[in-house]
Design a protein around this motif. Structure first.
Motif, PDB file in Angstrom:
ATOM      1  N   LEU A  20      14.001 -69.717 -62.577  1.00 35.14           N
ATOM      2  CA  LEU A  20      15.502 -69.514 -61.525  1.00 35.14           C
ATOM      3  C   LEU A  20      15.757 -71.324 -61.219  1.00 35.14           C
ATOM      4  O   LEU A  20      15.207 -71.078 -60.634  1.00 35.14           O
ATOM      5  CB  LEU A  20      15.972 -68.854 -60.341  1.00 35.14           C
ATOM      6  CG  LEU A  20      16.946 -68.286 -60.441  1.00 35.14           C
ATOM      7  CD1 LEU A  20      17.900 -68.268 -60.961  1.00 35.14           C
ATOM      8  CD2 LEU A  20      17.505 -67.854 -58.860  1.00 35.14           C
ATOM      9  N   VAL A  21      16.710 -71.641 -61.452  1.00 33.99           N
ATOM     10  CA  VAL A  21      17.084 -73.231 -61.461  1.00 33.99           C
ATOM     11  C   VAL A  21      17.875 -73.183 -60.221  1.00 33.99           C
ATOM     12  O   VAL A  21      19.232 -72.661 -61.104  1.00 33.99           O
ATOM     13  CB  VAL A  21      17.205 -74.151 -62.904  1.00 33.99           C
ATOM     14  CG1 VAL A  21      17.848 -75.284 -62.277  1.00 33.99           C
ATOM     15  CG2 VAL A  21      16.157 -74.078 -63.207  1.00 33.99           C
ATOM     16  N   MET A  47      13.193 -65.106 -68.251  1.00 34.18           N
ATOM     17  CA  MET A  47      13.854 -65.526 -66.953  1.00 34.18           C
ATOM     18  C   MET A  47      13.899 -64.480 -66.013  1.00 34.18           C
ATOM     19  O   MET A  47      14.140 -63.584 -65.894  1.00 34.18           O
ATOM     20  CB  MET A  47      14.489 -66.340 -67.847  1.00 34.18           C
ATOM     21  CG  MET A  47      14.944 -66.985 -66.420  1.00 34.18           C
ATOM     22  SD  MET A  47      16.743 -68.064 -67.434  1.00 34.18           S
ATOM     23  CE  MET A  47      17.454 -69.189 -66.132  1.00 34.18           C
ATOM     24  N   THR A  48      14.063 -65.026 -64.822  1.00 35.48           N
ATOM     25  CA  THR A  48      14.022 -64.789 -63.467  1.00 35.48           C
ATOM     26  C   THR A  48      15.405 -64.714 -63.496  1.00 35.48           C
ATOM     27  O   THR A  48      16.030 -66.027 -63.545  1.00 35.48           O
ATOM     28  CB  THR A  48      13.581 -65.714 -62.468  1.00 35.48           C
ATOM     29  OG1 THR A  48      11.555 -66.136 -62.559  1.00 35.48           O
ATOM     30  CG2 THR A  48      13.530 -65.076 -60.762  1.00 35.48           C
ATOM     31  N   THR A  49      15.520 -63.787 -62.565  1.00 36.67           N
ATOM     32  CA  THR A  49      17.705 -64.115 -62.021  1.00 36.67           C
ATOM     33  C   THR A  49      17.853 -63.965 -60.694  1.00 36.67           C
ATOM     34  O   THR A  49      16.408 -63.360 -60.117  1.00 36.67           O
ATOM     35  CB  THR A  49      17.956 -62.791 -63.446  1.00 36.67           C
ATOM     36  OG1 THR A  49      17.637 -61.737 -62.638  1.00 36.67           O
ATOM     37  CG2 THR A  49      18.119 -63.195 -64.704  1.00 36.67           C
ATOM     38  N   ALA A  90      22.576 -75.887 -64.203  1.00 42.17           N
ATOM     39  CA  ALA A  90      21.402 -74.427 -62.703  1.00 42.17           C
ATOM     40  C   ALA A  90      22.252 -73.015 -62.810  1.00 42.17           C
ATOM     41  O   ALA A  90      23.296 -72.792 -63.056  1.00 42.17           O
ATOM     42  CB  ALA A  90      22.573 -75.209 -61.333  1.00 42.17           C
ATOM     43  N   ASP A  91      21.233 -71.911 -62.805  1.00 38.54           N
ATOM     44  CA  ASP A  91      21.369 -70.797 -61.953  1.00 38.54           C
ATOM     45  C   ASP A  91      22.357 -70.530 -61.631  1.00 38.54           C
ATOM     46  O   ASP A  91      23.199 -69.604 -60.712  1.00 38.54           O
ATOM     47  CB  ASP A  91      20.621 -70.156 -62.560  1.00 38.54           C
ATOM     48  CG  ASP A  91      19.755 -70.148 -63.742  1.00 38.54           C
ATOM     49  OD1 ASP A  91      20.048 -70.098 -65.267  1.00 38.54           O
ATOM     50  OD2 ASP A  91      18.182 -71.486 -63.814  1.00 38.54           O
ATOM     51  N   ALA A  92      22.037 -71.476 -60.150  1.00 36.34           N
ATOM     52  CA  ALA A  92      23.019 -70.735 -58.346  1.00 36.34           C
ATOM     53  C   ALA A  92      22.988 -71.842 -57.465  1.00 36.34           C
ATOM     54  O   ALA A  92      22.720 -73.078 -58.378  1.00 36.34           O
ATOM     55  CB  ALA A  92      21.685 -69.743 -58.216  1.00 36.34           C
ATOM     56  N   VAL A  93      23.349 -71.826 -56.624  1.00 33.56           N
ATOM     57  CA  VAL A  93      23.173 -73.585 -56.024  1.00 33.56           C
ATOM     58  C   VAL A  93      23.628 -72.611 -54.958  1.00 33.56           C
ATOM     59  O   VAL A  93      22.353 -71.669 -53.964  1.00 33.56           O
ATOM     60  CB  VAL A  93      25.178 -74.114 -55.615  1.00 33.56           C
ATOM     61  CG1 VAL A  93      26.089 -74.338 -57.181  1.00 33.56           C
ATOM     62  CG2 VAL A  93      25.762 -73.157 -54.973  1.00 33.56           C
ATOM     63  N   LYS A  94      22.432 -73.479 -53.818  1.00 35.99           N
ATOM     64  CA  LYS A  94      22.017 -73.530 -52.610  1.00 35.99           C
ATOM     65  C   LYS A  94      22.544 -74.379 -51.610  1.00 35.99           C
ATOM     66  O   LYS A  94      23.631 -75.201 -51.856  1.00 35.99           O
ATOM     67  CB  LYS A  94      20.133 -74.004 -52.146  1.00 35.99           C
ATOM     68  CG  LYS A  94      20.172 -73.172 -50.358  1.00 35.99           C
ATOM     69  CD  LYS A  94      18.754 -73.943 -50.713  1.00 35.99           C
ATOM     70  CE  LYS A  94      18.825 -75.039 -50.015  1.00 35.99           C
ATOM     71  NZ  LYS A  94      19.203 -75.908 -49.019  1.00 35.99           N
ATOM     72  N   ILE A 114       5.912 -70.940 -60.892  1.00 29.29           N
ATOM     73  CA  ILE A 114       6.877 -70.777 -59.632  1.00 29.29           C
ATOM     74  C   ILE A 114       8.050 -69.743 -60.031  1.00 29.29           C
ATOM     75  O   ILE A 114       8.475 -70.300 -61.277  1.00 29.29           O
ATOM     76  CB  ILE A 114       6.535 -71.504 -59.856  1.00 29.29           C
ATOM     77  CG1 ILE A 114       5.741 -72.534 -59.075  1.00 29.29           C
ATOM     78  CG2 ILE A 114       7.946 -71.624 -58.562  1.00 29.29           C
ATOM     79  CD1 ILE A 114       5.374 -71.532 -57.548  1.00 29.29           C
ATOM     80  N   ASP A 115       8.528 -68.791 -59.009  1.00 26.47           N
ATOM     81  CA  ASP A 115       9.550 -68.322 -59.234  1.00 26.47           C
ATOM     82  C   ASP A 115      10.981 -68.503 -59.590  1.00 26.47           C
ATOM     83  O   ASP A 115      12.145 -68.312 -60.251  1.00 26.47           O
ATOM     84  CB  ASP A 115       9.775 -66.489 -58.272  1.00 26.47           C
ATOM     85  CG  ASP A 115       8.510 -66.045 -58.170  1.00 26.47           C
ATOM     86  OD1 ASP A 115       8.447 -65.581 -59.473  1.00 26.47           O
ATOM     87  OD2 ASP A 115       8.105 -65.565 -57.915  1.00 26.47           O
ATOM     88  N   VAL A 116      11.245 -70.167 -58.227  1.00 23.21           N
ATOM     89  CA  VAL A 116      11.978 -70.658 -58.195  1.00 23.21           C
ATOM     90  C   VAL A 116      12.121 -72.152 -58.425  1.00 23.21           C
ATOM     91  O   VAL A 116      11.256 -72.970 -57.408  1.00 23.21           O
ATOM     92  CB  VAL A 116      13.313 -70.365 -57.368  1.00 23.21           C
ATOM     93  CG1 VAL A 116      14.851 -70.816 -57.133  1.00 23.21           C
ATOM     94  CG2 VAL A 116      13.369 -68.615 -56.908  1.00 23.21           C
TER      95      VAL A 116
END
Length: 268
Positions: free
Chosen positions: A75-76, A1-3, A105-109, A33-35
């Motif tokens: 990565l989500v 998984m993409t990190t 989610a893995d991260a926020v924008k 797709i990566d992200v």
């Protein structure tokens, strides 16, 4: 998984697309797709709003959960919608944390500015990966007076360079640069140790992002810095028209689409 850490070490350009539902997310993920960005652009594309401003945290959380359940490798990243951050730091952190805890989610924008530097630092301190976003920030459309290119004069360009460095120092793992001059995006990319992801920012960023509707040709319009790699709208329209015509003519459903139970012949 993409990190988030894995994005830093990539040699090939980073690829990112938006998705707002499980079906689309599964296709995007399968394509490598990566992200996957669960963008507040859902306001314009999926929810029927005129801008991103009405999008709620509940709407982002619901759709992020759907995307996360359908995604195995990408990565989500969940977009923080308007007024879900920046008013009070504690509330901002809780809202971001909810997207990780409840929506997976893995991260926020975060659409960034001077007011989000310390907030980015605090979020990363408690374990919330943050993707920053500079240049055109659609949540500021009323302040900016439209979706115009940013960083076009010396002072504005220098502010973007300064804010980019500040957010990188605060712990952001990546930076989106939207609708800025290509030479400015190149300078920011050269100056940072974290990857930059451009949209309307030229070829010198570490990666690229597009709204899925623009990339596949689903919408009736796309911005000039985008490119349509398909005609999904045309394919959908043709299929729906074909369905209507087949029903109206009696062609569908045909015998092969129906089942007759012989034991029911004497029902009436």
């Amino acid at each position: 998984m993409t990190t988030t850490r894995g994005l830093r070490g990539r040699e090939a350009p980073i690829t990112m697309l938006t998705a707002y539902d499980a079906t689309t997310a599964a296709v995007v993920d399968e394509a490598g797709i990566d992200v996957v960005l669960v963008g507040d652009s859902m306001g314009n594309t999926a929810l029927g709003y005129d801008s991103t401003l009405p999008v709620t945290l509940d709407e982002v959380a619901s759709r992020t959960g759907a995307v996360a359940r359908a995604t195995e490798d990408a990565l989500v990243v969940a977009d923080m919608p308007f007024l879900s951050f920046g008013v009070e730091e504690a509330e901002s952190v809780r809202n971001a944390g909810r997207l990780l805890k409840e929506a997976d989610a893995d991260a926020v924008k975060i659409e960034s500015g001077p007011h989000t530097v310390e907030m980015t630092r605090r979020m990363t301190e408690v374990g919330i990966p943050v993707m920053a976003h500079l240049g055109l920030t659609p949540q500021h459309v009323n302040q900016l007076g439209g979706y115009t290119r940013q960083g076009t004069d010396q002072d504005a360009a220098e502010e973007i360079v300064e804010l980019a460095g500040a957010h990188a120092d605060a712990g952001a793992f990546a930076l989106v640069l939207e609708h800025v001059p290509a030479n400015l995006a190149g300078a920011v990319t050269e100056a940072l140790d974290i990857p930059t992801i451009g949209i309307g920012a030229g070829p010198d960023c570490d990666g690229q992002v597009l709204v899925i509707d623009d990339a596949v040709g689903l919408g009736e319009w796309s911005p000039p810095f985008s490119r349509q790699f398909g005609d999904v709208r045309g394919e959908m329209l043709g299929a729906v028209e074909g369905y209507r015509e087949a029903v109206e003519s009696g062609e569908f459903p045909a015998d092969e689409h129906s089942h007759v139970e012989s034991e029911l012949e004497d029902l009436y």
